[in-house]
Every structure is written in C-alpha cells, then in structure tokens.
Design a protein around this motif. Structure first.
Motif, mmCIF file in Angstrom:
data_model
loop_
_atom_site.group_PDB
_atom_site.id
_atom_site.type_symbol
_atom_site.label_atom_id
_atom_site.label_comp_id
_atom_site.label_asym_id
_atom_site.label_seq_id
_atom_site.Cartn_x
_atom_site.Cartn_y
_atom_site.Cartn_z
ATOM 1 N N ALA A 25 0.838 -1.198 0.000
ATOM 2 C CA ALA A 25 0.000 0.000 0.000
ATOM 3 C C ALA A 25 0.875 1.251 0.000
ATOM 4 O O ALA A 25 2.025 1.221 0.423
ATOM 5 N N SER A 26 0.317 2.360 -0.472
ATOM 6 C CA SER A 26 1.057 3.614 -0.441
ATOM 7 C C SER A 26 1.115 4.127 0.995
ATOM 8 O O SER A 26 0.266 3.790 1.834
ATOM 9 N N THR A 27 2.109 4.962 1.257
ATOM 10 C CA THR A 27 2.252 5.529 2.593
ATOM 11 C C THR A 27 1.003 6.314 2.976
ATOM 12 O O THR A 27 0.544 6.249 4.123
ATOM 13 N N HIS A 28 0.435 7.031 2.034
ATOM 14 C CA HIS A 28 -0.764 7.822 2.316
ATOM 15 C C HIS A 28 -1.941 6.922 2.671
ATOM 16 O O HIS A 28 -2.690 7.201 3.618
ATOM 17 N N GLU A 29 -2.115 5.829 1.960
ATOM 18 C CA GLU A 29 -3.191 4.881 2.259
ATOM 19 C C GLU A 29 -3.023 4.288 3.653
ATOM 20 O O GLU A 29 -3.992 4.141 4.409
ATOM 21 N N ILE A 30 -1.786 3.929 3.976
ATOM 22 C CA ILE A 30 -1.507 3.366 5.302
ATOM 23 C C ILE A 30 -1.836 4.382 6.382
ATOM 24 O O ILE A 30 -2.486 4.071 7.388
ATOM 25 N N ALA A 31 -1.387 5.620 6.181
ATOM 26 C CA ALA A 31 -1.611 6.665 7.178
ATOM 27 C C ALA A 31 -3.100 6.862 7.451
ATOM 28 O O ALA A 31 -3.525 7.008 8.601
ATOM 29 N N LEU A 32 -3.901 6.837 6.400
ATOM 30 C CA LEU A 32 -5.344 7.060 6.570
ATOM 31 C C LEU A 32 -6.031 5.927 7.325
ATOM 32 O O LEU A 32 -7.127 6.099 7.851
ATOM 33 N N SER A 33 -5.395 4.759 7.378
ATOM 34 C CA SER A 33 -5.987 3.646 8.120
ATOM 35 C C SER A 33 -5.716 3.744 9.620
ATOM 36 O O SER A 33 -6.363 3.065 10.418
ATOM 37 N N PHE A 34 -4.766 4.585 10.003
ATOM 38 C CA PHE A 34 -4.412 4.714 11.418
ATOM 39 C C PHE A 34 -4.722 6.084 12.012
ATOM 40 O O PHE A 34 -4.940 6.203 13.213
ATOM 41 N N PHE A 35 -4.705 7.125 11.175
ATOM 42 C CA PHE A 35 -4.796 8.495 11.681
ATOM 43 C C PHE A 35 -5.937 9.253 11.013
ATOM 44 O O PHE A 35 -6.434 8.856 9.960
ATOM 45 N N GLU A 36 -6.309 10.352 11.625
ATOM 46 C CA GLU A 36 -7.311 11.248 11.055
ATOM 47 C C GLU A 36 -6.971 12.675 11.441
ATOM 48 O O GLU A 36 -6.266 12.898 12.439
ATOM 49 N N PRO A 37 -7.425 13.645 10.676
ATOM 50 C CA PRO A 37 -7.115 15.045 10.999
ATOM 51 C C PRO A 37 -7.773 15.481 12.299
ATOM 52 O O PRO A 37 -8.798 14.928 12.717
ATOM 53 N N LEU A 38 -7.194 16.481 12.912
ATOM 54 C CA LEU A 38 -7.819 17.086 14.075
ATOM 55 C C LEU A 38 -9.126 17.759 13.670
ATOM 56 O O LEU A 38 -9.237 18.297 12.556
ATOM 57 N N PRO A 39 -10.121 17.757 14.538
ATOM 58 C CA PRO A 39 -11.372 18.447 14.211
ATOM 59 C C PRO A 39 -11.172 19.955 14.206
ATOM 60 O O PRO A 39 -10.249 20.480 14.844
ATOM 61 N N ALA A 40 -12.023 20.657 13.514
ATOM 62 C CA ALA A 40 -11.942 22.118 13.469
ATOM 63 C C ALA A 40 -12.432 22.751 14.768
ATOM 64 O O ALA A 40 -11.999 23.841 15.155
ATOM 65 N N VAL A 41 -13.341 22.043 15.465
ATOM 66 C CA VAL A 41 -13.958 22.575 16.681
ATOM 67 C C VAL A 41 -14.038 21.460 17.715
ATOM 68 O O VAL A 41 -14.306 20.309 17.377
ATOM 69 N N MET A 42 -13.804 21.794 18.973
ATOM 70 C CA MET A 42 -13.945 20.816 20.052
ATOM 71 C C MET A 42 -15.400 20.674 20.464
ATOM 72 O O MET A 42 -16.174 21.636 20.391
ATOM 73 N N GLN A 43 -15.745 19.487 20.917
ATOM 74 C CA GLN A 43 -17.098 19.260 21.424
ATOM 75 C C GLN A 43 -17.378 20.202 22.591
ATOM 76 O O GLN A 43 -16.565 20.350 23.501
ATOM 77 N N GLY A 44 -18.516 20.845 22.565
ATOM 78 C CA GLY A 44 -18.887 21.793 23.610
ATOM 79 C C GLY A 44 -18.619 23.234 23.255
ATOM 80 O O GLY A 44 -19.176 24.156 23.870
ATOM 81 N N ALA A 45 -17.766 23.462 22.254
ATOM 82 C CA ALA A 45 -17.391 24.827 21.899
ATOM 83 C C ALA A 45 -18.541 25.601 21.269
ATOM 84 O O ALA A 45 -18.530 26.839 21.269
ATOM 85 N N GLU A 46 -19.524 24.880 20.757
ATOM 86 C CA GLU A 46 -20.656 25.563 20.115
ATOM 87 C C GLU A 46 -21.441 26.420 21.117
ATOM 88 O O GLU A 46 -22.192 27.313 20.725
ATOM 89 N N GLN A 47 -21.264 26.182 22.387
ATOM 90 C CA GLN A 47 -21.950 26.955 23.417
ATOM 91 C C GLN A 47 -21.067 28.045 24.020
ATOM 92 O O GLN A 47 -21.497 28.771 24.914
ATOM 93 N N ASP A 48 -19.834 28.163 23.543
ATOM 94 C CA ASP A 48 -18.894 29.143 24.097
ATOM 95 C C ASP A 48 -19.025 30.482 23.381
ATOM 96 O O ASP A 48 -18.744 30.588 22.188
ATOM 97 N N SER A 49 -19.446 31.497 24.106
ATOM 98 C CA SER A 49 -19.562 32.829 23.523
ATOM 99 C C SER A 49 -18.201 33.517 23.483
ATOM 100 O O SER A 49 -17.262 33.127 24.187
#
Length: 329
Positions: A25-49
């Motif tokens: 497999a390609s390195t990129h394919e392997i990486a996607l099977s183990f890792f994922e990008p960080l989310p843009a927003v943390m859970q709970g932040a939608e309530q933070d003014s």
C-alpha cells in the motif's frame, strides 16, 4: 495470561500485525488507516460565547488565582509567543516552591483527550480547571471564598456579568472553570501532517514519509493513533520491560485497583518536538531518548540510530503552526 494483561497486550499485537500487512500500500493509504485530521472545533465549543472565551483567556493569565500572586495557569502551560503550552521542566514548581509530582502536559488539544491528567482522574476541561487552583503543590488557594474575593478585588465583576448575564453572583468556581475551559477549547493545533492526511501529499517530504513508515511498522501506532496520535487510552508504562520509576503508580492511585499500577494516559504526539521533557515524570530529556525508551519499555525492541532519526523526522510534520495569540506576531 491474566485478563488485564490480555487487555493491555492484545491491542499491541493487533496493530503490529496490521501495520506489517501493508507492504504494497502507499504511505498515504496506510496513514489514513491509522490516523485522522484534528477536528476544526472541540465538542462543547458551540456553546462558548466570545465574551466567555475572552474571560477564560484573561483568567488563564491571572496570577491572583495563586496564593502569593506568583503563578497563573500560563506559568506551567505557557502559551506566550507561540509556546507549546508547557514549562519544559521535568515536573512543575508550585506557587509555594513545592515540587510537583508529574510533568505538566500541554494545554494544546487537551479537550480532545479521553480524560484529563496523566491518571485520568477527571474527564472534562471544566472539571480539570478547578483542581490546580486548590492544589497545595500548584496554585495553593485555600477556599472558594478566597478566590472570589481576589477576583472581585481585581475588577473582574463586570467581565463575569457579561459572560454570565443571568446570574446575580456570577463570580464562583464553577463559572471560573467554565470560562477557562471555553478558552482552552480554542487551542486546537495545526500542522503539516493534517495537510497530508487531507490530501496534500506534498505537505511532508520523503524522509518524513519514511519516518512515518518506520513509526507504523515498528508498532508505535498501537497506542499513538487517531487524530491526536494518542490521548485516547491508558497503557501500562513498562509493558514489556519494566519502567524504572516505581514510585508513581499512575491510575492505581486514583482507582485503588492494583491492576491499574503504572497505567498512564498515552500522551498525544501532536507538537511533540516542542514539549520536552517527556513521560509522566519528565525522565526523558530529549526526543531521541523518549523514542528509544518507549520502544524498549513498551514494544520490547531496540531501535537503531537510523530508525530513531527517521521517527524524529516524521515528528517534524506534527509541529504546531498555529499560535494562541496571532496578534503577538
């Protein structure tokens, strides 16, 4: 084989076997099977003014929250001038010059972890924020009333009223913790590895890709996977070869269960090159030592110099490119 040992070792065997099955497999394919990008927003932040976040930011730097006005959250988790959210000490020194018990983890991405503190004694940022204020080895305040009086005297009432407009007495420990948590939920790092995961295959160079392959093939992904490359489970420190520090029993000091002896939360590897020293006791002063010691104690293998160098090269892709306060640039 005990049930607890099986629970510890079987995930390692699974990931090592899985990582070795990707020969073609390609390195990129392997990486996607183990890792994922960080989310843009943390859970709970939608309530933070915005006003709540701004209050939390101010409190993060407020030395009035320590007994002798000598320390703030930022003292042990420095964010100034693009800093990594740590103090670079093996263990932190408290307001009263007391030596702490463990290495101060970074506040970057902290709210994405499965639990807070090395031993996971609380789950959320809000729960975590209260404890250092009253810890005798940290900020050493003696009571909530003392904290409230300090913040009144520092002129915080108007800011708390803006953030908690429906409350008659808005300055209290719960609201302090909520504000600090809201600010920390903004601390999501950004790095080239996420660019790579989301499709920019040129975001990391060839030596970094080779280091990524070594990292996977040696079995490091057994614990350091997902968006944080860690931070989602507890693992015994010294699975294969015992770890020298036997004084700190980790999670067992919280649960009282001997089966939890020497279990600690697996640290995230995001921005790892900038958060030395390493491990719960700060015993590894360099990343090279941390890589070698982890391979030996956790995987039972000795890495050669080239393998250590390769893994370190991969870690360069995890360097945080974001600063907490862009206006400082």
């Amino acid at each position: 084989m005990t049930k607890h040992f099986a629970f510890t070792i079987l995930p390692l065997l699974y990931f090592v076997g899985l990582s070795q099955s990707y020969t073609h497999a390609s390195t990129h394919e392997i990486a996607l099977s183990f890792f994922e990008p960080l989310p843009a927003v943390m859970q709970g932040a939608e309530q933070d003014s915005a006003v709540l976040i701004e209050l939390g930011k101010k409190l993060y730097f407020e030395t009035a929250l320590s007994i002798n006005h000598s320390q703030s959250c930022n003292s042990c988790h420095n964010l100034n001038n693009g800093a990594a959210g740590v103090d670079h000490l093996p263990v932190s020194i408290g307001a009263l010059a007391s030596i702490g018990d463990r290495n101060a983890p970074t506040t970057w991405n902290a709210g994405l972890h499965v639990a807070q503190f090395w031993d996971g004694r609380v789950k959320t940022l809000t729960q975590q924020a209260k404890l250092p204020i009253f810890n005798a080895k940290e900020m050493a305040m003696t009571s909530e009333s003392q904290v409230i009086e300090r913040l009144y005297n520092q002129g915080y009432l108007a800011a708390f009223k803006r953030a908690f407009s429906k409350q008659l007495l808005p300055i209290n420990i719960e609201n302090i913790a909520h504000a600090l948590a809201a600010f920390q939920r903004t601390l999501i790092s950004k790095d080239r590895f996420d660019d790579y995961l989301t499709g920019d295959k040129g975001a990391i160079n060839q030596s970094e890709k080779e280091g990524l392959r070594v990292f996977i093939e040696k079995g490091c992904v057994a614990c350091h996977n997902g968006a944080l490359l860690g931070g989602q489970l507890f693992m015994k420190m010294g699975i294969v070869h015992p770890y020298p520090n036997k004084k700190d029993k980790g999670k067992a000091q919280v649960t009282g269960n001997p089966a939890d002896n020497y279990f600690f939360k697996v640290p995230s590897l995001r921005n790892i090159l900038n958060t030395a020293p390493y491990f719960h006791d700060g015993a590894a002063s360099t990343i090279e030592q941390a890589i070698e010691d982890t391979a030996w104690h956790q995987l039972g293998i000795k890495l050669n110099t080239q393998e250590v160098k390769a893994i370190k090269a991969f870690f360069n892709t995890l360097n945080n490119q974001k600063v907490a306060f862009p206006e400082q640039r």
